[in-house]
Design a protein around this motif. Structure first.
Motif, PDB file in Angstrom:
ATOM      1  N   LEU A 103       0.830  -1.203   0.000  1.00 47.27           N
ATOM      2  CA  LEU A 103       0.000   0.000   0.000  1.00 47.27           C
ATOM      3  C   LEU A 103       0.867   1.255   0.000  1.00 47.27           C
ATOM      4  O   LEU A 103       0.590   2.217  -0.723  1.00 47.27           O
ATOM      5  CB  LEU A 103      -0.941  -0.012   1.201  1.00 47.27           C
ATOM      6  CG  LEU A 103      -2.038   1.026   1.237  1.00 47.27           C
ATOM      7  CD1 LEU A 103      -2.906   0.971  -0.005  1.00 47.27           C
ATOM      8  CD2 LEU A 103      -2.901   0.835   2.465  1.00 47.27           C
TER       9      LEU A 103
ATOM     10  N   ILE B 233      -5.175  -0.372  -4.437  1.00 49.69           N
ATOM     11  CA  ILE B 233      -5.321   0.250  -3.122  1.00 49.69           C
ATOM     12  C   ILE B 233      -6.691  -0.063  -2.541  1.00 49.69           C
ATOM     13  O   ILE B 233      -6.816  -0.367  -1.349  1.00 49.69           O
ATOM     14  CB  ILE B 233      -5.078   1.776  -3.215  1.00 49.69           C
ATOM     15  CG1 ILE B 233      -3.612   2.050  -3.577  1.00 49.69           C
ATOM     16  CG2 ILE B 233      -5.448   2.457  -1.901  1.00 49.69           C
ATOM     17  CD1 ILE B 233      -3.327   3.479  -4.004  1.00 49.69           C
TER      18      ILE B 233
ATOM     19  N   SER C 296      -6.681  -1.674   1.121  1.00 48.79           N
ATOM     20  CA  SER C 296      -6.978  -0.737   2.197  1.00 48.79           C
ATOM     21  C   SER C 296      -8.185  -1.172   3.027  1.00 48.79           C
ATOM     22  O   SER C 296      -9.258  -1.418   2.476  1.00 48.79           O
ATOM     23  CB  SER C 296      -7.256   0.657   1.626  1.00 48.79           C
ATOM     24  OG  SER C 296      -7.644   1.536   2.663  1.00 48.79           O
TER      25      SER C 296
ATOM     26  N   TRP D  88      -9.861   6.036   2.112  1.00 51.77           N
ATOM     27  CA  TRP D  88      -8.431   6.320   1.997  1.00 51.77           C
ATOM     28  C   TRP D  88      -8.139   7.487   1.068  1.00 51.77           C
ATOM     29  O   TRP D  88      -7.245   8.284   1.330  1.00 51.77           O
ATOM     30  CB  TRP D  88      -7.668   5.073   1.537  1.00 51.77           C
ATOM     31  CG  TRP D  88      -7.987   4.659   0.133  1.00 51.77           C
ATOM     32  CD1 TRP D  88      -8.925   3.753  -0.259  1.00 51.77           C
ATOM     33  CD2 TRP D  88      -7.392   5.167  -1.062  1.00 51.77           C
ATOM     34  NE1 TRP D  88      -8.956   3.655  -1.622  1.00 51.77           N
ATOM     35  CE2 TRP D  88      -8.023   4.519  -2.150  1.00 51.77           C
ATOM     36  CE3 TRP D  88      -6.398   6.101  -1.346  1.00 51.77           C
ATOM     37  CZ2 TRP D  88      -7.685   4.773  -3.476  1.00 51.77           C
ATOM     38  CZ3 TRP D  88      -6.056   6.346  -2.667  1.00 51.77           C
ATOM     39  CH2 TRP D  88      -6.699   5.684  -3.710  1.00 51.77           C
TER      40      TRP D  88
ATOM     41  N   ILE E  54      -5.104   4.961   7.742  1.00 49.83           N
ATOM     42  CA  ILE E  54      -5.786   3.887   7.004  1.00 49.83           C
ATOM     43  C   ILE E  54      -5.863   2.615   7.843  1.00 49.83           C
ATOM     44  O   ILE E  54      -6.916   1.981   7.935  1.00 49.83           O
ATOM     45  CB  ILE E  54      -5.077   3.619   5.669  1.00 49.83           C
ATOM     46  CG1 ILE E  54      -5.306   4.781   4.699  1.00 49.83           C
ATOM     47  CG2 ILE E  54      -5.537   2.293   5.061  1.00 49.83           C
ATOM     48  CD1 ILE E  54      -4.472   4.722   3.428  1.00 49.83           C
TER      49      ILE E  54
END
Length: 75
Positions: free
Chosen positions: A8, A32, A36, A41, A67
């Motif tokens: 990430l 992502i 996530s 995010w 996050i």
């Protein structure tokens, strides 16, 4: 989870570098979104200055902390 954090981190760094094509950007955003835990995010990147340092750079480690601090509400 540590590996997810590293992947990430690398993806976010590439995304904010603005040195990717639109297709690559779409791929990064998809990656992502899968990794996530926090569905919001992108707000930390695009909608707030809370993670921007004095020199104008986004502090990716602070974004990652936010996050991975996310906990969904259980109903």
């Amino acid at each position: 989870m540590n590996n997810d954090r590293e992947v990430l981190r690398d993806s976010l760094i590439r995304l904010v570098s603005m040195d990717v094509s639109e297709k690559e950007e779409d791929g990064l955003i998809g990656q992502i979104n899968k990794i996530s835990p926090d569905p919001n995010w992108s707000d930390y990147i695009y909608q707030t200055d809370a993670f921007v340092s004095a020199d104008g750079a986004i502090n990716i480690d602070d974004v990652l902390d936010k996050i991975f601090a996310y906990r969904p509400i259980r109903l």
